[in-house]
Structures are given as C-alpha cells and as structure tokens.
Design a protein around this motif. Structure first.
Motif, PDB file in Angstrom:
ATOM      1  N   GLU A 100       0.835  -1.209   0.000  1.00 27.59           N
ATOM      2  CA  GLU A 100       0.000   0.000   0.000  1.00 27.59           C
ATOM      3  C   GLU A 100       0.867   1.256   0.000  1.00 27.59           C
ATOM      4  N   SER A 101       1.892   1.269   0.857  1.00 28.91           N
ATOM      5  CA  SER A 101       2.764   2.449   0.929  1.00 28.91           C
ATOM      6  C   SER A 101       3.584   2.607  -0.350  1.00 28.91           C
ATOM      7  N   ILE A 102       3.983   1.494  -0.956  1.00 18.97           N
ATOM      8  CA  ILE A 102       4.723   1.543  -2.211  1.00 18.97           C
ATOM      9  C   ILE A 102       3.838   2.136  -3.311  1.00 18.97           C
ATOM     10  N   ALA A 103       2.593   1.727  -3.364  1.00 17.99           N
ATOM     11  CA  ALA A 103       1.669   2.257  -4.367  1.00 17.99           C
ATOM     12  C   ALA A 103       1.453   3.753  -4.176  1.00 17.99           C
ATOM     13  N   ASP A 104       1.394   4.207  -2.926  1.00 20.25           N
ATOM     14  CA  ASP A 104       1.246   5.643  -2.653  1.00 20.25           C
ATOM     15  C   ASP A 104       2.426   6.429  -3.224  1.00 20.25           C
ATOM     16  N   LEU A 105       3.638   5.924  -2.999  1.00 18.04           N
ATOM     17  CA  LEU A 105       4.826   6.596  -3.516  1.00 18.04           C
ATOM     18  C   LEU A 105       4.862   6.564  -5.044  1.00 18.04           C
ATOM     19  N   ALA A 106       4.473   5.438  -5.613  1.00 22.87           N
ATOM     20  CA  ALA A 106       4.499   5.310  -7.067  1.00 22.87           C
ATOM     21  C   ALA A 106       3.556   6.305  -7.727  1.00 22.87           C
ATOM     22  N   ALA A 107       2.405   6.544  -7.121  1.00 18.93           N
ATOM     23  CA  ALA A 107       1.440   7.481  -7.699  1.00 18.93           C
ATOM     24  C   ALA A 107       2.027   8.885  -7.817  1.00 18.93           C
ATOM     25  N   GLN A 108       2.963   9.212  -6.938  1.00 16.52           N
ATOM     26  CA  GLN A 108       3.597  10.529  -6.977  1.00 16.52           C
ATOM     27  C   GLN A 108       4.494  10.722  -8.197  1.00 16.52           C
ATOM     28  N   GLU A 109       4.853   9.627  -8.873  1.00 18.92           N
ATOM     29  CA  GLU A 109       5.722   9.718 -10.042  1.00 18.92           C
ATOM     30  C   GLU A 109       4.943   9.920 -11.336  1.00 18.92           C
ATOM     31  N   THR A 152       1.290  -3.257  -8.608  1.00 19.36           N
ATOM     32  CA  THR A 152       0.861  -2.411  -9.715  1.00 19.36           C
ATOM     33  C   THR A 152      -0.661  -2.297  -9.742  1.00 19.36           C
ATOM     34  N   HIS A 153      -1.341  -3.345  -9.301  1.00 16.35           N
ATOM     35  CA  HIS A 153      -2.803  -3.271  -9.220  1.00 16.35           C
ATOM     36  C   HIS A 153      -3.236  -2.243  -8.185  1.00 16.35           C
ATOM     37  N   LEU A 154      -2.525  -2.169  -7.064  1.00 16.34           N
ATOM     38  CA  LEU A 154      -2.832  -1.139  -6.068  1.00 16.34           C
ATOM     39  C   LEU A 154      -2.584   0.256  -6.634  1.00 16.34           C
ATOM     40  N   LEU A 155      -1.539   0.404  -7.447  1.00 15.31           N
ATOM     41  CA  LEU A 155      -1.293   1.686  -8.098  1.00 15.31           C
ATOM     42  C   LEU A 155      -2.442   2.028  -9.044  1.00 15.31           C
ATOM     43  N   SER A 165      22.414   0.967  -5.050  1.00 12.36           N
ATOM     44  CA  SER A 165      23.260   2.148  -5.180  1.00 12.36           C
ATOM     45  C   SER A 165      24.368   1.920  -6.202  1.00 12.36           C
ATOM     46  N   GLU A 166      25.001   0.765  -6.133  1.00 11.30           N
ATOM     47  CA  GLU A 166      26.092   0.446  -7.063  1.00 11.30           C
ATOM     48  C   GLU A 166      25.593   0.338  -8.499  1.00 11.30           C
ATOM     49  N   ALA A 167      24.320  -0.035  -8.671  1.00  7.47           N
ATOM     50  CA  ALA A 167      23.744  -0.150 -10.008  1.00  7.47           C
ATOM     51  C   ALA A 167      23.217   1.184 -10.525  1.00  7.47           C
ATOM     52  N   GLY A 168      23.263   2.227  -9.689  1.00  8.36           N
ATOM     53  CA  GLY A 168      22.791   3.540 -10.109  1.00  8.36           C
ATOM     54  C   GLY A 168      21.293   3.723 -10.015  1.00  8.36           C
ATOM     55  N   CYS A 169      20.624   2.899  -9.201  1.00  9.34           N
ATOM     56  CA  CYS A 169      19.178   2.995  -9.028  1.00  9.34           C
ATOM     57  C   CYS A 169      18.839   3.966  -7.902  1.00  9.34           C
ATOM     58  N   LEU A 170      17.880   4.824  -8.130  1.00  6.04           N
ATOM     59  CA  LEU A 170      17.344   5.663  -7.056  1.00  6.04           C
ATOM     60  C   LEU A 170      16.405   4.812  -6.209  1.00  6.04           C
ATOM     61  N   LEU A 171      16.612   4.781  -4.899  1.00  7.14           N
ATOM     62  CA  LEU A 171      15.748   4.044  -3.987  1.00  7.14           C
ATOM     63  C   LEU A 171      14.809   4.996  -3.290  1.00  7.14           C
ATOM     64  N   ARG A 172      13.526   4.660  -3.310  1.00  9.85           N
ATOM     65  CA  ARG A 172      12.522   5.434  -2.576  1.00  9.85           C
ATOM     66  C   ARG A 172      11.797   4.505  -1.615  1.00  9.85           C
ATOM     67  N   THR A 173      11.704   4.910  -0.357  1.00  9.57           N
ATOM     68  CA  THR A 173      10.918   4.208   0.650  1.00  9.57           C
ATOM     69  C   THR A 173      10.115   5.258   1.406  1.00  9.57           C
ATOM     70  N   PRO A 174       9.145   4.844   2.229  1.00  5.16           N
ATOM     71  CA  PRO A 174       8.326   5.838   2.930  1.00  5.16           C
ATOM     72  C   PRO A 174       9.124   6.855   3.727  1.00  5.16           C
ATOM     73  N   HIS A 175      10.257   6.479   4.315  1.00  5.43           N
ATOM     74  CA  HIS A 175      11.069   7.416   5.081  1.00  5.43           C
ATOM     75  C   HIS A 175      12.281   7.904   4.302  1.00  5.43           C
ATOM     76  N   GLU A 176      12.391   7.485   3.052  1.00  2.00           N
ATOM     77  CA  GLU A 176      13.442   7.981   2.161  1.00  2.00           C
ATOM     78  C   GLU A 176      12.780   8.240   0.812  1.00  2.00           C
ATOM     79  N   PRO A 177      11.913   9.251   0.754  1.00  2.00           N
ATOM     80  CA  PRO A 177      11.103   9.436  -0.441  1.00  2.00           C
ATOM     81  C   PRO A 177      11.877   9.897  -1.660  1.00  2.00           C
TER      82      PRO A 177
END
Length: 274
Positions: A83-92, A107-110, A252-264
């Motif tokens: 649920e929290s992941i879907a909330d963050l994804a909607a912001q993109e 993705t269905h929750l999104l 991080s080593e792969a160059g991916c941006l990580l987003r979590t509820p406390h690291e948006p």
C-alpha cells in the motif's frame, strides 16, 4: 515469550499447516514482523523450516524457481508495505503522460489510486494485467480522459497477459514510464518464474523511457527461473523501510534511485538507456 518458545510455536504451526505466513505469526505471537522474520531465518538455518517469500514452509517442501503463486494468494503478502509503495508510485505520475503497468499485485494497487480520482488525467495506461485493466475500466468518471490499452496474450497464474501477441503489441508502443512488479530481485537483477512473462517484461522495458520497479523488502533474494534484466536497466526502485542493507548497497552500485516511505527521494533518477 522467550525466543525459544516463539520458535517452537512457529515450528508447530508449520508442521501442523504445512506453511504459515509472516502476517499470521505476527498476530498469533503478538510480536513485530521483524522479530518473526528473524525467528524464521534462525529456524531456516537450523533446518527446522524453510524460509519462503512471505512466510515459512516445512523443510521437505521443495523450493522450485518455477513456482508461480496466483494473483489472489499474492494480495495477502506484505499488504501494508505494498500500500505504501503504491502511494509513492502514484507521486511519479503526471497528467498528460503515457505510462505502462505490468502484471502484479502492487501495480494493481497503483491502478486503484489512478482510478480513484481525476487529478492524474489525462492519462494513457498500457498494461498486460487483466486486474489492472478492469480496475481502470471502472474508474471514476471525469472530464479528462483515462485511456487504457490492454495487450493481448496468454494468461498467467497471476493474471498477466504474456507471449508473442503481447510482445508484438508492445514493440509498437512508447511510454514515459513503466511501473514494473517483479517476483524477485537480487544483485544480479530482476526475476520471474515464468519464461514467457520474462520476455514480455523485457518488451515493456524496451517500450519505456524510464523504469520504476515496485518491490517490497521480501522480494529481495527471491529466485525465479527467468532473468528479466539487470539492475542497471532500472531507474528507480520503490520499496519499504525493511529493505535489507545488502539490497540498498546493490541498488546504489547499479545507479538505481531508492525510494521508501522514510526515504522518499528528492531528485528523479536520470533516465537510462533501455
């Protein structure tokens, strides 16, 4: 309750039921999810249970990288995190975009968030997910359009459409961003138990200018038969706060941006070549 008592109870539940979910053990034992996962890990090392995605099974239950749970079964796994992941994804998502949503419960929750209001419209959504398409079809009406393009293909246990028909349809399309659900991932990349789904997921990747993977922490280290792509093909990973340190380092080593509820995150990741 002492750790040994908790672990004895977990072993008894697994022996009695064959399998048990982390969420059920949290409620049964009245402890945190982290405590349950730690207990399962210790029991797994001792050979008393086998740790699997979302819980534990009897140690004599074979772990097959071709195992593919159904859609309904997966909806109960890590539900709060999804649920929290879907909330963050909607912001993109921004109005006017064309996006793609792969098959998957997150993705269905999104899709549910997209359908619930009209603030993201106009929007075009390409999907190979039957539940996603159905949810968007039933979206709240609005003045601005919500266009849904559903690929054809063969149906998987998780209600995705895959195979040559889906791949051919996706080869003609281009979208601003793909939101991709995965069966598992590790430092080697993204995985699924379904060979045809891996090919269709790669077709989705090639159609997208940017890729966001939606994966709760329990997906890390889960193995699938088919490799979809390396982590370097991913721009952003949206997960939850329990994602392990080894995963954070690999991303991080792969160059991916990580987003979590406390690291948006504050800056979008640079778009990679797909």
């Amino acid at each position: 309750m002492l750790a040994s008592q908790r672990q004895d109870r977990i072993v008894a539940e697994v022996r009695g039921r064959g399998a048990v979910r982390v969420a059920d053990l949290v409620e049964l034992l009245d402890v945190s999810e982290m405590t349950v996962r730690r207990d399962i890990t210790e029991l797994d090392r001792a050979g008393l249970v086998r740790r699997v995605h979302g819980g534990a099974v009897a140690p004599d239950t074979l772990a097959r990288p071709t195992d593919e749970p159904g859609f309904e079964a997966k909806t109960t796994w890590a539900a709060a995190e999804k649920e929290s992941i879907a909330d963050l994804a909607a912001q993109e998502i921004a109005p006017g975009q064309a996006i793609a949503l792969s098959a998957g419960t997150t993705t269905h929750l999104l899709a549910q968030r997209i359908a619930a209001g009209t603030e993201l419209r106009p929007l075009t959504v390409v999907t190979n997910s039957l539940p996603v398409a159905e949810t968007l079809h039933r979206a709240a009406p609005g003045v601005a359009p919500l266009d849904v393009i559903l690929t054809g293909g063969s149906r998987t246990p998780s209600d995705g459409l895959v195979g040559p028909v889906a791949d051919a349809a996706l080869a003609t399309l281009r979208v601003d961003r793909l939101f991709l659900g995965v069966h598992g991932l590790d430092a080697s990349g993204l995985m699924t138990p379904n060979l045809a789904e891996a090919a269709t997921d790669r077709a989705l990747l090639h159609a997208a200018a940017a890729v966001t993977v939606l994966a709760d922490h329990s997906k890390w280290g889960v193995v699938g038969l088919a490799h979809i792509a390396a982590l370097e093909a991913v721009d952003t990973v949206i997960s939850d706060d329990a994602l392990p340190a080894e995963a954070r380092i690999a991303l991080s080593e792969a160059g991916c941006l990580l987003r979590t509820p406390h690291e948006p995150g504050t800056t979008p990741a640079p778009t990679k070549e797909h």
